[in-house]
Design a protein around this motif. Sequence first.
Motif, PDB file in Angstrom:
ATOM      1  N   TYR A 205      -0.907  -3.075   9.694  1.00 20.25           N
ATOM      2  CA  TYR A 205      -1.422  -2.504   8.446  1.00 20.25           C
ATOM      3  C   TYR A 205      -1.403  -0.989   8.553  1.00 20.25           C
ATOM      4  N   ILE A 206      -0.240  -0.434   8.818  1.00 18.36           N
ATOM      5  CA  ILE A 206      -0.161   1.024   8.916  1.00 18.36           C
ATOM      6  C   ILE A 206      -0.503   1.638   7.560  1.00 18.36           C
ATOM      7  N   ALA A 207      -1.233   2.743   7.610  1.00 17.95           N
ATOM      8  CA  ALA A 207      -1.651   3.464   6.389  1.00 17.95           C
ATOM      9  C   ALA A 207      -2.621   2.644   5.543  1.00 17.95           C
ATOM     10  N   TRP A 208      -3.366   1.782   6.191  1.00 21.18           N
ATOM     11  CA  TRP A 208      -4.458   1.066   5.535  1.00 21.18           C
ATOM     12  C   TRP A 208      -5.676   1.119   6.457  1.00 21.18           C
ATOM     13  N   GLN A 209      -6.846   1.273   5.871  1.00 25.12           N
ATOM     14  CA  GLN A 209      -8.064   1.235   6.683  1.00 25.12           C
ATOM     15  C   GLN A 209      -8.202  -0.121   7.383  1.00 25.12           C
TER      16      GLN A 209
ATOM     17  N   TYR B 190       0.266  14.422  -7.883  1.00 26.52           N
ATOM     18  CA  TYR B 190       1.373  13.871  -7.097  1.00 26.52           C
ATOM     19  C   TYR B 190       0.800  13.105  -5.922  1.00 26.52           C
ATOM     20  N   TYR B 191       1.533  12.127  -5.493  1.00 28.87           N
ATOM     21  CA  TYR B 191       1.260  11.410  -4.250  1.00 28.87           C
ATOM     22  C   TYR B 191       2.628  11.011  -3.751  1.00 28.87           C
ATOM     23  N   HIS B 192       3.093  11.720  -2.729  1.00 27.21           N
ATOM     24  CA  HIS B 192       4.467  11.535  -2.292  1.00 27.21           C
ATOM     25  C   HIS B 192       4.567  11.699  -0.774  1.00 27.21           C
TER      26      HIS B 192
ATOM     27  N   ALA C 128      -7.276   5.396  -0.820  1.00 27.77           N
ATOM     28  CA  ALA C 128      -7.712   5.426  -2.222  1.00 27.77           C
ATOM     29  C   ALA C 128      -7.754   4.056  -2.885  1.00 27.77           C
ATOM     30  N   ARG C 129      -7.134   3.053  -2.275  1.00 25.78           N
ATOM     31  CA  ARG C 129      -7.118   1.740  -2.943  1.00 25.78           C
ATOM     32  C   ARG C 129      -7.216   0.639  -1.901  1.00 25.78           C
ATOM     33  N   LEU C 130      -7.934  -0.410  -2.243  1.00 24.27           N
ATOM     34  CA  LEU C 130      -8.185  -1.508  -1.306  1.00 24.27           C
ATOM     35  C   LEU C 130      -7.702  -2.824  -1.897  1.00 24.27           C
TER      36      LEU C 130
ATOM     37  N   GLY D 258       0.690  11.945   7.496  1.00 25.40           N
ATOM     38  CA  GLY D 258       0.139  10.983   6.529  1.00 25.40           C
ATOM     39  C   GLY D 258      -0.133   9.668   7.240  1.00 25.40           C
ATOM     40  N   TRP D 259       0.881   9.223   7.949  1.00 23.43           N
ATOM     41  CA  TRP D 259       0.794   8.053   8.813  1.00 23.43           C
ATOM     42  C   TRP D 259       2.029   8.053   9.687  1.00 23.43           C
ATOM     43  N   VAL D 260       2.168   7.067  10.549  1.00 22.23           N
ATOM     44  CA  VAL D 260       3.363   7.009  11.404  1.00 22.23           C
ATOM     45  C   VAL D 260       4.120   5.714  11.139  1.00 22.23           C
TER      46      VAL D 260
ATOM     47  N   GLY E 168       0.316  -5.917  -0.905  1.00 21.67           N
ATOM     48  CA  GLY E 168      -0.801  -4.981  -0.767  1.00 21.67           C
ATOM     49  C   GLY E 168      -1.042  -4.106  -1.985  1.00 21.67           C
ATOM     50  N   GLN E 169      -0.283  -4.272  -3.042  1.00 27.53           N
ATOM     51  CA  GLN E 169      -0.423  -3.389  -4.208  1.00 27.53           C
ATOM     52  C   GLN E 169      -0.741  -4.164  -5.486  1.00 27.53           C
ATOM     53  N   ALA E 170      -0.883  -5.465  -5.363  1.00 25.12           N
ATOM     54  CA  ALA E 170      -1.103  -6.288  -6.558  1.00 25.12           C
ATOM     55  C   ALA E 170      -2.572  -6.248  -6.969  1.00 25.12           C
TER      56      ALA E 170
END
Length: 532
Positions: free
Chosen positions: A506-510, A419-421, A130-132, A474-476, A275-277
């Motif tokens: 970069y787990i859980a990132w495209q 929610y996103y958990h 959802a976010r890049l 979700g991811w590993v 990665g969230q800034a």
Amino acid sequence: MSPNVTRRTLLRSIGVAGGTGVMFESMRALGLLASPHALAVPDYRPPRAGDLAATGRHGKRVVILGAGIAGLTTAYELGKAGYRCTILEAKDRIGGRTWTVRAGTTETDLGGHAQTARFARGQYLNAGAARLPQSHLTIDYCRELGVPLEPFLNTNVNALIYNEQTGAPVQQYRTARADMYGYVSELLAKALDQGALDQEVSGEDRDRLLTFLGRFGDIGAKADGFAYTGTSRRGYSVEPGAADQPGEPLGPPPSLTEVLTSAVGRYLPIELEYGQAMTMLQPVGGMDAIPAALYRAVGADKVRLGAEVTTITDGPDGVEVGYRDSRGKETLVGADFCVATLPPHLLAGIPTNLSPGVTAALRFPTVVPVGKIGLEYRRRWWEEDDRIYGGSTFTDLDLSQIWYPSAGFHGGRGVVVGYYHGGPDAVAYGELPPAQRAERAVAQGTKIHGAKYRDELASAFSVAWHRTPFIEGGWVGWPSRTSGEYALLNKPAGRVYFAGDWLSYYIAWQAGAFDSARHAVTGIHQRVLAEG
Ligand code: PHE
């Protein structure tokens, strides 16, 4: 570099002679400025049309397992040099966890819970990615593929913080941040002024730091004991206006003890994370624009949907992959190479002739359960009533966070992420039938937003990734990346290569899936050029 030229004098002279553009490049070369990418394939060279023709080695066949970002990218990159790729995808759609839910989207989870999205036209939920971050390789692919981007508003000072367990009232992110930074600055300024830190910092440096803290925390002067007493940074109870309306600042701030007890500080570092800034980005109209563009570039004829892999057999001269189609028909596909991009725990369950070490390594990562819900509202009350335009509310409720849409401002409807958990909350919600997930999420959300959170709801759609067929997580996470398993799977097992975000940092990132695909592609292409 000559030893008597210091970096600083060198940079200064470059800055004078070449301007700041040259200066930036030079700093990057000297390792003083962050590089835009840190990639597994830093100087990646895409396979080119002429590469194989020149050696007479065209037409190598590659069977790719999975049509998520890693699988599609593998086909896209190998396709540039004329490899003949076939992608087997078990689901009836491409994209994997890059999945945008729209009106009519259906999904049945492993517990048999079926959902159909009832969103209005134009409304959507990015149920997975959802976010890049602007630094990620994903952005380069969006440019190459012509996927238009817009801002994704990750943090918003008008969004809220609510910690139920501490009993503190709902407050804006901006207020929590002003109070935390204010008190931290006050304490540090006092300690400096009293000479308590003279061992670490003294003299002019102490004064410089005091000057910084004055601005960082918006605290009082020395004469006022450096006290943090709250300022307009906390917000206003009455906004300033024209003529005789100076406004009414929110305040005074709660005491330091109250601020610490309320634990609002735990959410503030997100805006500092690599990665969230901000600035962050999203494709216009839905994240699935990325897999859709790859799919178009690869060609729909290369992808078999509803093809569930049942066997992988590696041999000295080729690979054979068996799959079952949606009507139950079994088919064998032969190829020179296989690139397996399924989640590792699902690959581990497929009968293969790969070594026990490889299978054990595939079982090594731990699966993270993750859930997300889209709540569609008839009215954008968060904008109209609360002046929240995008961003995230953070909470200790089992929702974890609530996201407001980053686009479509002032449109009639909007989809809020309710929610996103991950972890136990995701497991608990995932066990419920979808209607009860929505009911529980809404009941929790009313604690933050009040009755309209229930009253203005139009529809909901939720995903429990760990219960989603052919994905199951979700991811590993890797319990260790140095105990051998990670390195083993980053190498081919005979003619079988592995790729996916799970084989990257970069787990859980495209971005991890893109770069891991490049890694596999480079391995195959170099091998073909060397061996024929
Ligand atoms: N990329 C996902 C997200 O931004 C998952 C993730 C979260 C990955 C935090 C790393 C850190 O939500």
